[in-house]
Write an enzyme that holds these catalytic residues in place. Structure first.
Site, PDB file in Angstrom:
ATOM      1  CD  GLU A 198      -1.194  -5.899   5.643  1.00 13.17           C
ATOM      2  OE1 GLU A 198      -1.812  -4.850   5.945  1.00 13.17           O
ATOM      3  OE2 GLU A 198      -0.836  -6.160   4.482  1.00 13.17           O
ATOM      4  CB  CYS A 241      -0.995  -0.038   1.155  1.00  8.42           C
ATOM      5  SG  CYS A 241      -2.405   1.085   0.924  1.00  8.42           S
ATOM      6  CG  HIS A 253      -3.502  -3.513   3.274  1.00  8.80           C
ATOM      7  ND1 HIS A 253      -2.535  -3.021   4.127  1.00  8.80           N
ATOM      8  CD2 HIS A 253      -4.071  -2.440   2.687  1.00  8.80           C
ATOM      9  CE1 HIS A 253      -2.524  -1.699   4.066  1.00  8.80           C
ATOM     10  NE2 HIS A 253      -3.444  -1.324   3.200  1.00  8.80           N
TER      11      HIS A 253
END
Length: 260
Positions: free
Chosen positions: A224, A110, A222
């Site tokens: 994660e 990001c 994202h």
């Protein structure tokens, strides 16, 4: 077996609540992929930043609520652009220069994608909802943190990223990603190639380095956040950690301590 150490700057120097909410997700993804996350305090000194970098074999640039200073890519600030984070920008520059000098692998996420692109002399679209009519409003790139499959992406054929995640597990029918950004890549920076786009509006969703000998991959979404539910996200982190292990075992690592 020594685990590769991954340097991760704190996402922001101005909002500790944001750090406490987001940083554990990066740490979890790194640990689950076989590495040791090493957070870098943004209020430390440049000497301390360099010392931490020297102990690590990979660089992960996380998201942030800040926006990169538009003056760095030759634009005036739009009213929709968030304030810059000078400490985060300084850490990212030091880490990126160190990664370039040493050939260490880099994963940007990001804001990390945007930071990498500006560092490579690229530009950003400062606010997608107010961008060119050809892209503004076509895709909601800010549907909320809980939306795991916000929109599809189109992987660039032959890219490193496509080899890593295309057709992995449950993503075989097409890769959908989460999305939480109001800015995007304008002109890709030097030695960076487009690795994925949003097919409906053409927004760049990933960049990667042109040097086949260095792992440099940066994504606008994202992974994660979706690590536990997406095989593609796990494949991306696994490839990054594999690259960090390879770097730690290479002659370039001889002069640095990468012990966990």
């Amino acid at each position: 077996m020594t685990l590769p150490r991954i340097a991760i700057p704190e996402p922001t120097s101005t909002d500790q609540a944001y750090n406490q909410r987001s940083l554990p997700q990066y740490i979890h993804a790194v640990a689950a992929s076989g590495g040791t996350a090493v957070p870098i305090p943004l209020h430390a000194t440049a000497v301390e930043w360099a010392r931490i970098l020297a102990s690590c074999s990979g660089i992960l640039l996380p998201g942030s609520p800040a926006d990169v200073d538009p003056a760095r890519y030759g634009q005036e600030r739009a009213k929709e652009t968030a304030a810059r984070d000078e400490a985060r920008e300084a850490v990212d520059e030091l880490l990126l220069q160190g990664a370039l000098d040493q050939g260490k692998p880099v994963l940007g996420i990001c804001y990390g994608l945007q930071s990498l692109n500006v560092w490579r002399r690229g530009t950003l679209i400062q606010d997608l909802p107010h961008a060119d009519a050809a892209i503004a409003g076509m895709v909601n790139h800010q549907p909320g943190r809980e939306m795991q499959k916000a929109h599809p992406i189109l992987l660039t054929a032959g890219s490193r990223l496509s080899h890593l995640v295309n057709g992995v597990g449950e993503e075989s029918a097409g890769l959908f990603v989460n999305s939480s950004h109001h800015q995007a890549i304008g002109r890709p920076g030097q030695e960076l190639a487009i690795a994925a786009t949003s097919p409906e509006d053409g927004v760049v969703e990933a960049l990667e380095g042109s040097d086949p000998n260095q792992f440099v991959v940066a994504v606008q979404w994202h992974p994660e956040r979706s690590y536990d539910v997406s095989a593609a996200s796990r494949a991306l982190f696994a490839a990054f950690l594999d690259a960090a292990r390879e770097w730690a075992a290479s002659p370039r690592a001889d002069s640095e301590s990468c012990a966990s």
